[in-house]
Design an enzyme around this catalytic site. Structure first.
Site, PDB file in Angstrom:
ATOM      1  N   GLU A 267       0.885  -1.167   0.000  1.00 28.15           N
ATOM      2  CA  GLU A 267       0.000   0.000   0.000  1.00 28.15           C
ATOM      3  C   GLU A 267       0.919   1.213   0.000  1.00 28.15           C
ATOM      4  OE1 GLU A 267      -2.604  -0.708   3.411  1.00 28.15           O
ATOM      5  OE2 GLU A 267      -3.866  -1.993   2.191  1.00 28.15           O
ATOM      6  N   CYS A 301      -2.286   8.952   3.159  1.00 25.86           N
ATOM      7  CA  CYS A 301      -2.002   8.564   1.773  1.00 25.86           C
ATOM      8  C   CYS A 301      -3.175   8.907   0.858  1.00 25.86           C
ATOM      9  CB  CYS A 301      -1.698   7.082   1.699  1.00 25.86           C
ATOM     10  SG  CYS A 301      -3.032   6.085   2.392  1.00 25.86           S
ATOM     11  N   GLU A 403       4.075  13.443  -5.039  1.00 26.42           N
ATOM     12  CA  GLU A 403       3.429  13.411  -3.717  1.00 26.42           C
ATOM     13  C   GLU A 403       4.231  14.276  -2.744  1.00 26.42           C
ATOM     14  OE1 GLU A 403       3.921   9.912  -1.138  1.00 26.42           O
ATOM     15  OE2 GLU A 403       1.774   9.907  -0.789  1.00 26.42           O
TER      16      GLU A 403
HETATM   17  P1  NAD Z   1       8.685   5.126   4.214  1.00 24.65           P
HETATM   18  O1  NAD Z   1       8.567   4.324   2.984  1.00 24.65           O
HETATM   19  O2  NAD Z   1       9.789   6.094   4.341  1.00 24.65           O
HETATM   20  O3  NAD Z   1       8.809   4.186   5.487  1.00 24.65           O
HETATM   21  C1  NAD Z   1       7.855   3.184   5.765  1.00 24.65           C
HETATM   22  C2  NAD Z   1       8.503   2.084   6.556  1.00 24.65           C
HETATM   23  O4  NAD Z   1       9.451   1.418   5.752  1.00 24.65           O
HETATM   24  C3  NAD Z   1       9.237   2.535   7.805  1.00 24.65           C
HETATM   25  O5  NAD Z   1       8.965   1.606   8.836  1.00 24.65           O
HETATM   26  C4  NAD Z   1      10.695   2.450   7.379  1.00 24.65           C
HETATM   27  O6  NAD Z   1      11.582   2.247   8.434  1.00 24.65           O
HETATM   28  C5  NAD Z   1      10.667   1.267   6.455  1.00 24.65           C
HETATM   29  N1  NAD Z   1      11.737   1.182   5.470  1.00 24.65           N
HETATM   30  C6  NAD Z   1      12.334   2.188   4.792  1.00 24.65           C
HETATM   31  N2  NAD Z   1      13.254   1.699   3.939  1.00 24.65           N
HETATM   32  C7  NAD Z   1      13.226   0.350   4.054  1.00 24.65           C
HETATM   33  C8  NAD Z   1      13.955  -0.713   3.454  1.00 24.65           C
HETATM   34  N3  NAD Z   1      14.888  -0.503   2.527  1.00 24.65           N
HETATM   35  N4  NAD Z   1      13.663  -1.986   3.820  1.00 24.65           N
HETATM   36  C9  NAD Z   1      12.734  -2.234   4.753  1.00 24.65           C
HETATM   37  N5  NAD Z   1      12.029  -1.261   5.366  1.00 24.65           N
HETATM   38  C10 NAD Z   1      12.263   0.017   5.023  1.00 24.65           C
HETATM   39  O7  NAD Z   1       7.265   5.825   4.385  1.00 24.65           O
HETATM   40  P2  NAD Z   1       6.845   6.894   5.471  1.00 24.65           P
HETATM   41  O8  NAD Z   1       7.574   8.157   5.165  1.00 24.65           O
HETATM   42  O9  NAD Z   1       6.952   6.280   6.813  1.00 24.65           O
HETATM   43  O10 NAD Z   1       5.275   7.080   5.148  1.00 24.65           O
HETATM   44  C11 NAD Z   1       4.781   7.980   4.242  1.00 24.65           C
HETATM   45  C12 NAD Z   1       4.503   7.317   2.910  1.00 24.65           C
HETATM   46  O11 NAD Z   1       3.634   6.208   3.102  1.00 24.65           O
HETATM   47  C13 NAD Z   1       3.773   8.192   1.928  1.00 24.65           C
HETATM   48  O12 NAD Z   1       4.313   7.995   0.645  1.00 24.65           O
HETATM   49  C14 NAD Z   1       2.346   7.694   1.964  1.00 24.65           C
HETATM   50  O13 NAD Z   1       1.587   7.967   0.816  1.00 24.65           O
HETATM   51  C15 NAD Z   1       2.553   6.246   2.168  1.00 24.65           C
HETATM   52  N6  NAD Z   1       1.370   5.621   2.770  1.00 24.65           N
HETATM   53  C16 NAD Z   1       0.572   4.816   1.996  1.00 24.65           C
HETATM   54  C17 NAD Z   1      -0.567   4.225   2.534  1.00 24.65           C
HETATM   55  C18 NAD Z   1      -1.495   3.348   1.725  1.00 24.65           C
HETATM   56  O14 NAD Z   1      -2.342   2.674   2.325  1.00 24.65           O
HETATM   57  N7  NAD Z   1      -1.380   3.308   0.418  1.00 24.65           N
HETATM   58  C19 NAD Z   1      -0.876   4.440   3.863  1.00 24.65           C
HETATM   59  C20 NAD Z   1      -0.048   5.268   4.622  1.00 24.65           C
HETATM   60  C21 NAD Z   1       1.088   5.845   4.061  1.00 24.65           C
HETATM   61  C1  6OH Z   2      -3.103   6.095   4.506  1.00 23.85           C
HETATM   62  O1  6OH Z   2      -2.437   6.949   5.040  1.00 23.85           O
HETATM   63  C2  6OH Z   2      -4.367   5.648   5.004  1.00 23.85           C
HETATM   64  C3  6OH Z   2      -4.698   4.361   4.901  1.00 23.85           C
HETATM   65  C4  6OH Z   2      -5.932   3.922   5.425  1.00 23.85           C
HETATM   66  C5  6OH Z   2      -6.231   2.611   5.542  1.00 23.85           C
HETATM   67  O2  6OH Z   2      -5.397   1.640   5.235  1.00 23.85           O
HETATM   68  C6  6OH Z   2      -7.518   2.211   6.035  1.00 23.85           C
HETATM   69  O3  6OH Z   2      -7.717   0.997   6.154  1.00 23.85           O
HETATM   70  O4  6OH Z   2      -8.374   3.059   6.337  1.00 23.85           O
END
Ligand code: NAD
Ligand code: 6OH
Length: 499
Positions: A267, A301, A403
């Site tokens: 996700e 997100c 983003e």
């Molecule tokens: P991030 O990708 O920087 O980090 C997410 C997690 O991945 C953290 O726990 C981090 O320590 C880990 N991580 C980073 N590099 C890694 C690697 N090489 N191997 C294993 N683990 C690793 O994301 P963030 O900054 O914490 O969150 C924000 C991002 O998440 C935004 O892009 C947002 O859109 C996305 N997001 C998506 C959803 C969804 O449901 N689609 C939900 C929430 C957030």
């Molecule tokens: C992203 O930041 C939000 C995700 C939301 C969900 O995964 C949910 O189940 O509502």
């Protein structure tokens, strides 16, 4: 907010000064520590024990062992009952979870109380209900000789699931994966974001109280590359990987897990569009878009960073959205009246401010915001930015394409439905969209043309946990939610019996 009424809830929250890993039912330290920072004032809340490769090995081993123990022998009814008890234990600790989430993220206490913590409990209840009623396929099959055979599938756990989650909705997103994984009989090793380690650790206590056997839920803390995240993804004894976070991180993780061919569920990020038609219910649409842009300081997100408004109401809409943005109460997350908190970190603020600068360089008109607020108190050491609205950018501008993940949107006018659909779909992402109109036929028509995983009509982030959730393109791989989660977190073994 069931927990708010629970008589025996645990009201006092003692901030965790030291946050440890949780392996095989025990809290354990690590060789190194890192600081957990409160984004509202930059203060250090706690020291977090980082898990090196050895501790990640120990966590995966504990999870493997637990598969062979009583957990592995329990039927669906027992597992489902325990998941409800985890929800009860979260509700009992409602205030603790809220306080920990607020301290780690800086999100307003009203948001954590209304969204994050109730959803964590709801995640466990939803998958407890679902696993009890989940069916599997069965087919009566004709054999070549005209006799018959029966095909039916049995659902089995994948084994050990590695779960990596981000910092924006830490407990909500973690439990969104842990609950279905446990419902299906797996064991898990979770690595929460290094920015927000507290609630995953508190969840260990809820697991204990609910009688979840040791080794079923394990927590390792640390970073991504060269740390717990990478060690967990690489681990040969992890059977499946589920990740929520940035698209770029998803790409790196995909490479890491490719060597051992594991199922993945991703996700990822979004650059979501909202399409506002002139016939919308104006006031509720302005309020809906305000939430879609600014909730959680724009760090969801699903947030809308691109707003397309039909030309006849464009000026009026921008004016009203500006008023709403300027009315948002920014301040201490602990004040009940605060509506907007800081961004997660100094580094993330640098990123968001670099886009604020870029927007001006790309020729944007700043409708409101674009800078950093001043409080004249300790909050000035926090990572706040102003809610910001731009107009006037070309659709090819980086600020319209990339983003940002902050409290910011670009509003553009459109003349025809086709033009709106085409602008909304002109992105490499494809997570969510929203359509605002009183013409129901148009609502359906436009919603069905969105190249995304989730489209809302006249609402945003209205969730039913049984529905599919995920994205297309850079926004992810696969779907979770309801039966989609159960299908990801289990293997089907089809059995064919010649009768
Ligand atoms: P991030 O990708 O920087 O980090 C997410 C997690 O991945 C953290 O726990 C981090 O320590 C880990 N991580 C980073 N590099 C890694 C690697 N090489 N191997 C294993 N683990 C690793 O994301 P963030 O900054 O914490 O969150 C924000 C991002 O998440 C935004 O892009 C947002 O859109 C996305 N997001 C998506 C959803 C969804 O449901 N689609 C939900 C929430 C957030
Ligand atoms: C992203 O930041 C939000 C995700 C939301 C969900 O995964 C949910 O189940 O509502």
């Amino acid at each position: 907010m069931r927990g708010a009424q629970t008589a025996d809830r645990i009201p006092e929250f003692t901030p965790l000064k030291s946050i440890q890993n949780y392996i095989d039912g025990k809290f354990v330290g690590g060789k190194r520590e890192f600081a957990d920072v409160n984004p509202a004032d930059g203060s250090v809340i706690a020291q977090v024990a980082e898990a090196g490769a050895e501790l990640v090995d120990a966590a995966v081993e504990a999870a493997r062992k637990a598969l062979r123990g009583e957990w592995g022998r329990w039927g669906v009814r027992e597992r489902a009952a325990r998941l409800n008890r985890v929800a009860d234990a979260i509700e009992k600790r409602f205030d603790c979870f809220v306080a920990a989430e607020v301290a780690d993220t800086g999100k307003p206490i009203r948001l954590a109380s209304k969204l994050d913590v109730p959803r964590a409990a709801a995640n466990f209840r939803a998958f407890s209900d679902l696993i009890k009623t989940a069916g599997v396929e069965a087919f009566q099959t004709e054999t070549p000789e005209g006799k018959s055979a029966l095909n039916y599938a049995v659902r089995k756990p994948l084994g050990v699931v590695g779960i990596i989650t981000p910092w924006n909705l830490p407990l909500l997103l973690l439990t969104w994966k842990v609950a279905p994984a446990l419902a299906c009989g797996n064991t898990v090793v979770v690595k929460p974001s290094e920015e927000t380690p507290a609630t995953a650790t508190l969840l260990a206590e809820a697991m204990r109280e609910a009688g979840i056997p040791d080794g079923v839920y394990n927590v390792v803390h640390g970073f991504g590359p060269g740390s717990a995240g990478e060690f967990l993804m690489k681990h040969p004894d992890v059977n499946a990987v589920t990740f929520t976070g940035e698209s770029q991180t998803g790409a790196v993780i995909m490479k890491t897990v490719a060597a051992s061919v594991k199922p993945v569920s991703f996700e990822l990020g979004g650059k979501n569009a909202a399409i506002v038609f002139a016939d919308c219910d104006f006031e509720s649409t302005v309020n809906g878009i305000r939430d879609a842009v600014f909730l959680n300081t724009g760090q969801v997100c699903l947030c809308a960073e691109r707003v397309y408004v039909e030309r006849p109401i464009f000026e009026k809409f921008v004016k009203m959205l500006k008023q709403e943005a300027e009315r948002l109460r920014m301040g201490s997350p602990l004040e009940a009246s605060t509506e907007m908190g800081p961004l997660i970190s100094a580094q993330h603020r640098e990123k968001v401010l670099s886009y604020y600068k870029l927007a001006r360089e790309e020729g944007a008109t700043v409708v409101t915001g674009g800078g950093v607020p001043e409080f004249g108190n300790a909050l000035d050491r926090g990572f706040y930015v102003q809610p910001t609205i731009y107009t006037g950018l070309k659709e090819t501008a980086r600020c319209v394409k990339e983003e940002i993940f902050g409290p910011v949107c670009h509003v553009a006018a459109f003349d025809t439905e086709e033009e709106a659909v085409s602008m909304a779909n002109d992105t490499k992402y494809g997570l969510a969209a929203s359509v605002w109109t009183n013409d129901l036929k148009r609502g359906h028509r436009v919603a069905q043309q969105m190249n995304v995983g989730i489209t809302w009509v006249n609402c945003w982030f209205l969730r039913d946990l049984r529905t599919s959730f995920g994205g297309v393109g850079l926004s992810g791989i696969g779907r979770e939610g309801g039966m989609h989660s159960l299908n990801f977190y289990s293997e089907l073994n089809n059995i064919c019996i010649r009768l």
